[in-house]
Motif scaffolding. Structure first.
Motif, PDB file in Angstrom:
ATOM      1  N   UNK A  55       0.844  -1.198   0.000  1.00  0.00           N
ATOM      2  CA  UNK A  55       0.000   0.000   0.000  1.00  0.00           C
ATOM      3  C   UNK A  55       0.873   1.240   0.000  1.00  0.00           C
ATOM      4  N   UNK A  56       0.401   2.256  -0.656  1.00  0.00           N
ATOM      5  CA  UNK A  56       0.974   3.595  -0.509  1.00  0.00           C
ATOM      6  C   UNK A  56      -0.222   4.532  -0.406  1.00  0.00           C
ATOM      7  N   UNK A  57      -0.622   4.833   0.809  1.00  0.00           N
ATOM      8  CA  UNK A  57      -1.801   5.652   1.063  1.00  0.00           C
ATOM      9  C   UNK A  57      -1.380   6.821   1.941  1.00  0.00           C
ATOM     10  N   UNK A  58      -1.579   8.020   1.446  1.00  0.00           N
ATOM     11  CA  UNK A  58      -1.181   9.204   2.193  1.00  0.00           C
ATOM     12  C   UNK A  58      -2.150   9.490   3.342  1.00  0.00           C
ATOM     13  N   UNK A  59      -1.630  10.100   4.353  1.00  0.00           N
ATOM     14  CA  UNK A  59      -2.402  10.460   5.535  1.00  0.00           C
ATOM     15  C   UNK A  59      -3.592  11.343   5.148  1.00  0.00           C
ATOM     16  N   UNK A  60      -4.743  11.090   5.711  1.00  0.00           N
ATOM     17  CA  UNK A  60      -5.982  11.848   5.494  1.00  0.00           C
ATOM     18  C   UNK A  60      -6.554  11.710   4.084  1.00  0.00           C
ATOM     19  N   UNK A  61      -6.162  10.692   3.345  1.00  0.00           N
ATOM     20  CA  UNK A  61      -6.737  10.459   2.018  1.00  0.00           C
ATOM     21  C   UNK A  61      -8.033   9.665   2.081  1.00  0.00           C
ATOM     22  N   UNK A  62      -8.170   8.786   3.079  1.00  0.00           N
ATOM     23  CA  UNK A  62      -9.335   7.913   3.178  1.00  0.00           C
ATOM     24  C   UNK A  62     -10.333   8.432   4.192  1.00  0.00           C
ATOM     25  N   UNK A  63     -11.618   8.298   3.874  1.00  0.00           N
ATOM     26  CA  UNK A  63     -12.675   8.579   4.831  1.00  0.00           C
ATOM     27  C   UNK A  63     -12.827   7.404   5.787  1.00  0.00           C
ATOM     28  N   UNK A  64     -13.696   7.527   6.753  1.00  0.00           N
ATOM     29  CA  UNK A  64     -13.877   6.439   7.707  1.00  0.00           C
ATOM     30  C   UNK A  64     -14.710   5.317   7.098  1.00  0.00           C
ATOM     31  N   UNK A  65     -14.466   4.116   7.574  1.00  0.00           N
ATOM     32  CA  UNK A  65     -15.207   2.954   7.118  1.00  0.00           C
ATOM     33  C   UNK A  65     -14.773   2.403   5.774  1.00  0.00           C
ATOM     34  N   UNK A  66     -13.656   2.866   5.225  1.00  0.00           N
ATOM     35  CA  UNK A  66     -13.197   2.353   3.932  1.00  0.00           C
ATOM     36  C   UNK A  66     -12.665   0.936   4.087  1.00  0.00           C
ATOM     37  N   UNK A  67     -12.886   0.139   3.055  1.00  0.00           N
ATOM     38  CA  UNK A  67     -12.463  -1.250   3.061  1.00  0.00           C
ATOM     39  C   UNK A  67     -11.498  -1.486   1.922  1.00  0.00           C
ATOM     40  N   UNK A  68     -10.406  -2.177   2.215  1.00  0.00           N
ATOM     41  CA  UNK A  68      -9.426  -2.533   1.196  1.00  0.00           C
ATOM     42  C   UNK A  68      -9.520  -4.032   0.987  1.00  0.00           C
ATOM     43  N   UNK A  69      -9.914  -4.443  -0.211  1.00  0.00           N
ATOM     44  CA  UNK A  69     -10.217  -5.831  -0.490  1.00  0.00           C
ATOM     45  C   UNK A  69      -9.025  -6.706  -0.820  1.00  0.00           C
ATOM     46  N   UNK A  70      -7.910  -6.140  -1.230  1.00  0.00           N
ATOM     47  CA  UNK A  70      -6.704  -6.902  -1.526  1.00  0.00           C
ATOM     48  C   UNK A  70      -5.563  -6.299  -0.735  1.00  0.00           C
ATOM     49  N   UNK A  71      -4.551  -7.070  -0.505  1.00  0.00           N
ATOM     50  CA  UNK A  71      -3.471  -6.579   0.339  1.00  0.00           C
ATOM     51  C   UNK A  71      -2.285  -6.007  -0.430  1.00  0.00           C
ATOM     52  N   UNK A  72      -2.402  -5.821  -1.715  1.00  0.00           N
ATOM     53  CA  UNK A  72      -1.279  -5.218  -2.434  1.00  0.00           C
ATOM     54  C   UNK A  72      -1.780  -4.432  -3.640  1.00  0.00           C
ATOM     55  N   UNK A  73      -0.924  -3.535  -4.119  1.00  0.00           N
ATOM     56  CA  UNK A  73      -1.178  -2.838  -5.366  1.00  0.00           C
ATOM     57  C   UNK A  73      -2.068  -1.623  -5.275  1.00  0.00           C
ATOM     58  N   UNK A  74      -2.216  -1.028  -4.101  1.00  0.00           N
ATOM     59  CA  UNK A  74      -3.055   0.159  -3.970  1.00  0.00           C
ATOM     60  C   UNK A  74      -2.160   1.367  -3.711  1.00  0.00           C
ATOM     61  N   UNK A  75      -2.251   2.349  -4.608  1.00  0.00           N
ATOM     62  CA  UNK A  75      -1.468   3.575  -4.492  1.00  0.00           C
ATOM     63  C   UNK A  75      -2.433   4.743  -4.586  1.00  0.00           C
ATOM     64  N   UNK A  76      -2.452   5.576  -3.555  1.00  0.00           N
ATOM     65  CA  UNK A  76      -3.349   6.730  -3.520  1.00  0.00           C
ATOM     66  C   UNK A  76      -2.511   7.969  -3.232  1.00  0.00           C
ATOM     67  N   UNK A  77      -2.528   8.920  -4.160  1.00  0.00           N
ATOM     68  CA  UNK A  77      -1.723  10.135  -4.001  1.00  0.00           C
ATOM     69  C   UNK A  77      -2.283  11.024  -2.895  1.00  0.00           C
ATOM     70  N   UNK A  78      -1.464  11.925  -2.422  1.00  0.00           N
ATOM     71  CA  UNK A  78      -1.869  12.829  -1.351  1.00  0.00           C
ATOM     72  C   UNK A  78      -2.955  13.809  -1.752  1.00  0.00           C
ATOM     73  N   UNK A  79      -3.108  14.071  -3.044  1.00  0.00           N
ATOM     74  CA  UNK A  79      -4.128  15.011  -3.502  1.00  0.00           C
ATOM     75  C   UNK A  79      -5.489  14.348  -3.708  1.00  0.00           C
TER      76      UNK A  79
END
Length: 82
Positions: free
Chosen positions: A5-29
């Motif tokens: 995972x590469x997920x920047x701080x404060x990018x996700x709202x509450x209650x989000x679910x990640x269905x796989x354990x690899x390959x997720x990249x979310x930019x800070x913007x």
């Protein structure tokens, strides 16, 4: 990216679910709403994105441009924001 995972701080709202354990990249913007479900997707470029609440983003989806995805959308296509 030790855990896949590469997920920047404060990018996700509450209650989000990640269905796989690899390959997720979310930019800070990128801002993802509440109760979203993410499967192996990438929101990696530097353009700002807003993804609403209760959005499902399926496997291999690449959101590549400055887009807004409305609440409750289902994205399972290969590319969004062409």
């Amino acid at each position: 990216m030790k855990c896949g995972y590469e997920i920047h701080l404060n990018s996700l709202g509450y209650g989000c679910r990640i269905g796989h354990r690899c390959g997720i990249i979310i930019s800070g913007s990128t801002k993802i709403g509440n109760y979203c479900c993410l499967y192996r997707c990438s929101c990696a470029d530097g353009n700002p994105k807003r993804i609403g609440n209760h959005v499902f983003i399926g496997t291999n989806v690449v959101i590549a441009k400055n887009v807004t995805i409305a609440d409750g959308c289902l994205r399972t296509v290969k590319r969004c924001g062409l």
